[in-house]
Design a protein around this motif. Structure first.
Motif, PDB file in Angstrom:
ATOM      1  N   ILE A  73      48.932  50.910  36.408  1.00 41.18           N
ATOM      2  CA  ILE A  73      47.913  50.768  37.451  1.00 41.18           C
ATOM      3  C   ILE A  73      46.979  49.608  37.169  1.00 41.18           C
ATOM      4  O   ILE A  73      46.399  49.037  38.098  1.00 41.18           O
ATOM      5  N   ALA A  74      46.816  49.271  35.895  1.00 35.80           N
ATOM      6  CA  ALA A  74      45.982  48.112  35.572  1.00 35.80           C
ATOM      7  C   ALA A  74      46.560  46.874  36.247  1.00 35.80           C
ATOM      8  O   ALA A  74      45.846  46.111  36.909  1.00 35.80           O
ATOM      9  N   GLY A  75      47.889  46.700  36.102  1.00 35.60           N
ATOM     10  CA  GLY A  75      48.529  45.558  36.747  1.00 35.60           C
ATOM     11  C   GLY A  75      48.554  45.692  38.250  1.00 35.60           C
ATOM     12  O   GLY A  75      48.313  44.731  38.978  1.00 35.60           O
ATOM     13  N   VAL A  76      48.844  46.921  38.743  1.00 32.63           N
ATOM     14  CA  VAL A  76      48.939  47.138  40.181  1.00 32.63           C
ATOM     15  C   VAL A  76      47.602  46.869  40.871  1.00 32.63           C
ATOM     16  O   VAL A  76      47.524  46.116  41.840  1.00 32.63           O
ATOM     17  N   ASN A  77      46.544  47.490  40.372  1.00 33.09           N
ATOM     18  CA  ASN A  77      45.246  47.313  41.022  1.00 33.09           C
ATOM     19  C   ASN A  77      44.657  45.937  40.780  1.00 33.09           C
ATOM     20  O   ASN A  77      43.954  45.400  41.630  1.00 33.09           O
ATOM     21  N   SER A  78      44.943  45.362  39.608  1.00 27.90           N
ATOM     22  CA  SER A  78      44.522  43.988  39.375  1.00 27.90           C
ATOM     23  C   SER A  78      45.157  43.068  40.415  1.00 27.90           C
ATOM     24  O   SER A  78      44.486  42.233  41.022  1.00 27.90           O
ATOM     25  N   LEU A  79      46.464  43.249  40.607  1.00 26.32           N
ATOM     26  CA  LEU A  79      47.174  42.434  41.595  1.00 26.32           C
ATOM     27  C   LEU A  79      46.634  42.691  42.986  1.00 26.32           C
ATOM     28  O   LEU A  79      46.407  41.762  43.768  1.00 26.32           O
ATOM     29  N   LEU A  80      46.400  43.974  43.315  1.00 27.36           N
ATOM     30  CA  LEU A  80      45.927  44.332  44.654  1.00 27.36           C
ATOM     31  C   LEU A  80      44.572  43.703  44.958  1.00 27.36           C
ATOM     32  O   LEU A  80      44.399  43.030  45.976  1.00 27.36           O
ATOM     33  N   PHE A  81      43.596  43.921  44.093  1.00 29.86           N
ATOM     34  CA  PHE A  81      42.257  43.413  44.361  1.00 29.86           C
ATOM     35  C   PHE A  81      42.203  41.891  44.295  1.00 29.86           C
ATOM     36  O   PHE A  81      41.505  41.256  45.094  1.00 29.86           O
ATOM     37  N   ALA A  82      42.939  41.300  43.348  1.00 31.11           N
ATOM     38  CA  ALA A  82      42.963  39.843  43.271  1.00 31.11           C
ATOM     39  C   ALA A  82      43.657  39.243  44.494  1.00 31.11           C
ATOM     40  O   ALA A  82      43.207  38.233  45.050  1.00 31.11           O
ATOM     41  N   ALA A  83      44.760  39.886  44.928  1.00 31.91           N
ATOM     42  CA  ALA A  83      45.470  39.401  46.121  1.00 31.91           C
ATOM     43  C   ALA A  83      44.591  39.533  47.360  1.00 31.91           C
ATOM     44  O   ALA A  83      44.593  38.657  48.236  1.00 31.91           O
ATOM     45  N   TYR A  84      43.843  40.632  47.438  1.00 30.10           N
ATOM     46  CA  TYR A  84      42.944  40.828  48.574  1.00 30.10           C
ATOM     47  C   TYR A  84      41.837  39.764  48.582  1.00 30.10           C
ATOM     48  O   TYR A  84      41.554  39.161  49.625  1.00 30.10           O
ATOM     49  N   GLY A  85      41.226  39.542  47.426  1.00 27.04           N
ATOM     50  CA  GLY A  85      40.175  38.525  47.342  1.00 27.04           C
ATOM     51  C   GLY A  85      40.702  37.141  47.664  1.00 27.04           C
ATOM     52  O   GLY A  85      40.077  36.375  48.413  1.00 27.04           O
ATOM     53  N   THR A  86      41.879  36.818  47.122  1.00 23.34           N
ATOM     54  CA  THR A  86      42.487  35.507  47.388  1.00 23.34           C
ATOM     55  C   THR A  86      42.879  35.379  48.853  1.00 23.34           C
ATOM     56  O   THR A  86      42.686  34.315  49.466  1.00 23.34           O
ATOM     57  N   SER A  87      43.434  36.455  49.424  1.00 25.66           N
ATOM     58  CA  SER A  87      43.835  36.432  50.839  1.00 25.66           C
ATOM     59  C   SER A  87      42.630  36.193  51.742  1.00 25.66           C
ATOM     60  O   SER A  87      42.718  35.440  52.724  1.00 25.66           O
ATOM     61  N   LYS A  88      41.506  36.825  51.433  1.00 23.44           N
ATOM     62  CA  LYS A  88      40.292  36.608  52.228  1.00 23.44           C
ATOM     63  C   LYS A  88      39.863  35.154  52.159  1.00 23.44           C
ATOM     64  O   LYS A  88      39.462  34.567  53.185  1.00 23.44           O
ATOM     65  N   ARG A  89      39.955  34.546  50.986  1.00 21.53           N
ATOM     66  CA  ARG A  89      39.549  33.144  50.841  1.00 21.53           C
ATOM     67  C   ARG A  89      40.524  32.201  51.542  1.00 21.53           C
ATOM     68  O   ARG A  89      40.140  31.124  52.006  1.00 21.53           O
ATOM     69  N   ILE A  90      41.812  32.600  51.608  1.00 16.41           N
ATOM     70  CA  ILE A  90      42.807  31.791  52.330  1.00 16.41           C
ATOM     71  C   ILE A  90      42.545  31.857  53.834  1.00 16.41           C
ATOM     72  O   ILE A  90      42.617  30.846  54.544  1.00 16.41           O
ATOM     73  N   ILE A  91      42.243  33.064  54.320  1.00 19.94           N
ATOM     74  CA  ILE A  91      42.045  33.276  55.756  1.00 19.94           C
ATOM     75  C   ILE A  91      40.782  32.598  56.257  1.00 19.94           C
ATOM     76  O   ILE A  91      40.750  32.005  57.345  1.00 19.94           O
ATOM     77  N   SER A  92      39.710  32.688  55.468  1.00 19.45           N
ATOM     78  CA  SER A  92      38.441  32.112  55.921  1.00 19.45           C
ATOM     79  C   SER A  92      37.601  31.679  54.718  1.00 19.45           C
ATOM     80  O   SER A  92      37.532  32.400  53.720  1.00 19.45           O
ATOM     81  N   PRO A  93      36.948  30.507  54.816  1.00 24.26           N
ATOM     82  CA  PRO A  93      36.064  30.070  53.731  1.00 24.26           C
ATOM     83  C   PRO A  93      34.718  30.790  53.748  1.00 24.26           C
ATOM     84  O   PRO A  93      33.939  30.665  52.806  1.00 24.26           O
TER      85      PRO A  93
END
Length: 273
Positions: A73-93
């Motif tokens: 879960i450390a890897g899963v949630n790390s990936l999830l939250f990091a992907a979510y944060g990165t996705s938000k930055r990709i979608i909008s500055p």
């Protein structure tokens, strides 16, 4: 290569949040999984699953299979939250995204999350599908068996496409609900488990527990598994584990995000980003 410290903070905070989620939510997850995978007539309902588990395996029987998600879960949630944060930055500055943009970022995060979530949950389901008998296997034996018999794609990653089908709408809805609740009425909004996510979870658990991997395309074997569930238990069989899923989702989500937000706030003060 320059690493964005915000992503690092999200990776670390996601690990802490994931550990909190497992510790709080795993007992009801065991009840949910056993309700989903049990043969017809084996249990009278989720409460009977709970009663029989406590009677035959003791309290810690509810934590069976926890090693896989706790390690993973450390890897899963790390990936999830990091992907979510990165996705938000990709979608909008801009930091304040619309709910549609939040949903899109959540869907992207869910797709990325399935890469690690699928094997972690496959091992968890196979451990939870053991009922305290003398032939029960340890996690390392289950992992070794799946790898040796079926390899990476049909063994370790079994159920991947069903996990993808679950994660994309689930996290699109989850993050939208979470952001909406924060903006509108933080303490009064409900569950993190859309109906499709539960239905897909029933199918996923059964596919991952089978002795042999599914055949055909993902669409074919998902449809075939759903047809088998309906033939065995009717349409209601598609929603086995609903009550423990809903009961688990609220405290598990609360603990995940509380741990994530507290850790991220601490890291923001520590790193300045």
């Amino acid at each position: 290569m320059v690493v964005d410290l915000r992503t690092v903070n999200e990776l670390v905070a996601g690990s802490v949040g994931g550990a909190a989620q497992v510790l709080v939510g795993h007992p009801l997850d065991t009840v949910k999984t056993r309700a989903q995978i049990a043969a017809p007539g084996m249990f009278k309902g989720p409460m009977d699953v709970l009663k029989q588990t406590l009677k035959n395996e003791g309290f810690f029987g509810l934590y069976k299979g926890m090693a896989s998600p706790l390690i993973g879960i450390a890897g899963v949630n790390s990936l999830l939250f990091a992907a979510y944060g990165t996705s938000k930055r990709i979608i909008s500055p801009f930091p304040q995204l619309s709910l549609k943009e939040i949903a899109a970022a959540g869907a992207m995060a869910g797709a990325a999350n399935a890469i690690l979530a699928s094997p972690v949950e496959m091992f968890k389901v196979r451990m939870q599908g053991q009922y305290g008998g003398k032939d029960d296997k340890r996690l390392r034996n289950v992992a070794q068996e799946m790898w040796q018999q079926w390899g990476f794609r049909k063994g370790i990653m079994r159920g991947y496409w069903v996990t993808v089908a679950r994660e994309i709408p689930a996290y699109a809805g989850f993050y939208t609900a979470f952001e909406f609740s924060k903006r509108q009425f933080a303490s009064r909004y409900g569950s993190d488990l859309p109906v499709w996510a539960l239905l897909a979870n029933v199918v996923k658990s059964r596919i991952q527990l089978r002795n042999t991997p599914p055949t055909g395309t993902p669409v074919q074997y998902i449809a075939r598994e759903m047809k088998m569930i309906v033939a065995e238990s009717g349409v209601a069989g598609l929603f086995k584990g609903l009550s423990p899923s809903l009961l688990r989702s609220i405290p598990a989500a609360a603990s995940t995000f509380a741990a994530f937000e507290l850790t991220r706030e601490y890291l923001e003060k520590l790193t300045g980003v």
